[in-house]
Design a protein around this motif. Structure first.
Motif, PDB file in Angstrom:
ATOM      1  N   LEU A  99       0.849  -1.181   0.000  1.00 49.45           N
ATOM      2  CA  LEU A  99       0.000   0.000   0.000  1.00 49.45           C
ATOM      3  C   LEU A  99       0.881   1.225   0.000  1.00 49.45           C
ATOM      4  O   LEU A  99       2.069   1.153   0.326  1.00 49.45           O
ATOM      5  CB  LEU A  99      -0.935   0.019   1.214  1.00 49.45           C
ATOM      6  N   THR A 100       0.301   2.330  -0.379  1.00 49.77           N
ATOM      7  CA  THR A 100       0.989   3.607  -0.272  1.00 49.77           C
ATOM      8  C   THR A 100       0.283   4.367   0.839  1.00 49.77           C
ATOM      9  O   THR A 100      -0.918   4.605   0.753  1.00 49.77           O
ATOM     10  CB  THR A 100       0.933   4.388  -1.596  1.00 49.77           C
ATOM     11  N   GLY A 101       1.020   4.694   1.882  1.00 46.88           N
ATOM     12  CA  GLY A 101       0.399   5.376   3.006  1.00 46.88           C
ATOM     13  C   GLY A 101       1.410   5.826   4.035  1.00 46.88           C
ATOM     14  O   GLY A 101       2.610   5.601   3.891  1.00 46.88           O
ATOM     15  N   GLY A 102       0.886   6.420   5.081  1.00 43.18           N
ATOM     16  CA  GLY A 102       1.719   7.012   6.115  1.00 43.18           C
ATOM     17  C   GLY A 102       2.082   6.057   7.236  1.00 43.18           C
ATOM     18  O   GLY A 102       1.921   4.840   7.142  1.00 43.18           O
ATOM     19  N   ASP A 103       2.543   6.651   8.319  1.00 44.25           N
ATOM     20  CA  ASP A 103       3.040   5.900   9.468  1.00 44.25           C
ATOM     21  C   ASP A 103       1.971   5.065  10.176  1.00 44.25           C
ATOM     22  O   ASP A 103       2.294   4.133  10.895  1.00 44.25           O
ATOM     23  CB  ASP A 103       3.677   6.856  10.477  1.00 44.25           C
ATOM     24  N   PRO A 125       8.234   9.506  -6.770  1.00 43.66           N
ATOM     25  CA  PRO A 125       8.140  10.311  -5.549  1.00 43.66           C
ATOM     26  C   PRO A 125       7.399   9.624  -4.398  1.00 43.66           C
ATOM     27  O   PRO A 125       7.578  10.000  -3.236  1.00 43.66           O
ATOM     28  CB  PRO A 125       7.406  11.580  -6.001  1.00 43.66           C
ATOM     29  N   GLU A 126       6.600   8.623  -4.692  1.00 44.89           N
ATOM     30  CA  GLU A 126       5.855   7.919  -3.647  1.00 44.89           C
ATOM     31  C   GLU A 126       6.609   6.712  -3.084  1.00 44.89           C
ATOM     32  O   GLU A 126       6.129   6.064  -2.150  1.00 44.89           O
ATOM     33  CB  GLU A 126       4.487   7.464  -4.182  1.00 44.89           C
ATOM     34  N   ASN A 127       7.781   6.387  -3.626  1.00 38.69           N
ATOM     35  CA  ASN A 127       8.543   5.226  -3.132  1.00 38.69           C
ATOM     36  C   ASN A 127       8.724   5.226  -1.612  1.00 38.69           C
ATOM     37  O   ASN A 127       8.552   4.185  -0.982  1.00 38.69           O
ATOM     38  CB  ASN A 127       9.901   5.122  -3.820  1.00 38.69           C
ATOM     39  N   PRO A 128       9.035   6.364  -0.984  1.00 37.26           N
ATOM     40  CA  PRO A 128       9.221   6.333   0.474  1.00 37.26           C
ATOM     41  C   PRO A 128       7.944   5.991   1.256  1.00 37.26           C
ATOM     42  O   PRO A 128       8.017   5.604   2.422  1.00 37.26           O
ATOM     43  CB  PRO A 128       9.691   7.753   0.804  1.00 37.26           C
ATOM     44  N   TYR A 129       6.786   6.123   0.617  1.00 36.62           N
ATOM     45  CA  TYR A 129       5.516   5.855   1.287  1.00 36.62           C
ATOM     46  C   TYR A 129       4.986   4.457   1.008  1.00 36.62           C
ATOM     47  O   TYR A 129       3.959   4.055   1.558  1.00 36.62           O
ATOM     48  CB  TYR A 129       4.474   6.896   0.871  1.00 36.62           C
ATOM     49  N   LEU A 130       5.668   3.724   0.139  1.00 41.93           N
ATOM     50  CA  LEU A 130       5.249   2.365  -0.182  1.00 41.93           C
ATOM     51  C   LEU A 130       5.549   1.458   1.004  1.00 41.93           C
ATOM     52  O   LEU A 130       6.669   1.432   1.514  1.00 41.93           O
ATOM     53  CB  LEU A 130       5.971   1.866  -1.437  1.00 41.93           C
ATOM     54  N   LYS A 131       4.536   0.750   1.459  1.00 37.46           N
ATOM     55  CA  LYS A 131       4.660  -0.155   2.608  1.00 37.46           C
ATOM     56  C   LYS A 131       4.330  -1.571   2.143  1.00 37.46           C
ATOM     57  O   LYS A 131       3.584  -1.760   1.187  1.00 37.46           O
ATOM     58  CB  LYS A 131       3.683   0.224   3.717  1.00 37.46           C
TER      59      LYS A 131
END
Length: 159
Positions: A99-103, A125-131
């Motif tokens: 998923l793409t999301g926050g903490d 740009p969303e790579n760091p938010y990929l979980k």
């Protein structure tokens, strides 16, 4: 219910979660038994969808959207929907969920996907938010995430 959870008067209408849900339902990546609702007194108060995804040739799932009616948010409904969805996915035999999301998702056992060499594309740009959450112990699936077709616009760009 999804529109009620996400709609904001100033929200960009080019992409919205309520129409996205309809697109995924018409996609071959849609899995009816992993499209779940939470109800209270027969009122739908929460919604979650898990759909097919790939990392390289490894099949798994993507989670989203997750929606909870505003008057029921922060009461654990989303967490219970996710927990139930993860258990259903594991029972079916899926090995991982992205998923793409926050903490928020860390408390549910999701980890940064980049840690495992998993990303949306090079320099996205969303790579760091990929979980990712592995439902079994297999963590050897590095590569690019490919969602079902409804996640992309007509140019092949992720919505």
């Amino acid at each position: 219910m999804v529109k009620e959870a996400f709609y904001r008067p100033d929200k960009n209408e080019y992409f919205n979660e309520w129409e996205f849900v309809d697109k995924v339902r018409d996609d071959t990546g849609f899995i009816p038994q992993l499209c779940l609702v939470a109800t209270i007194n027969e009122e739908i108060v929460g919604y979650i969808m898990l759909s097919k995804a790939l990392i390289g040739k490894h099949a798994g799932l993507s989670l989203g959207p997750l929606a909870v009616k505003p008057s029921y948010q922060r009461k654990g409904i989303g967490k219970r929907l996710i927990d139930y969805g993860l258990n259903q996915a594991k029972d079916i035999g899926y090995e991982w969920i992205v998923l793409t999301g926050g903490d928020y998702y860390y408390q549910l056992g999701f980890e940064p996907a980049l840690k495992y060499g998993i990303k949306l594309s090079d320099n996205h740009p969303e790579n760091p938010y990929l979980k990712i959450k592995f439902l079994y112990n297999n963590k050897q699936v590095p590569g690019i995430v490919k969602y079902c077709d409804s996640f992309y616009d007509e140019n092949g760009e992720l919505l």
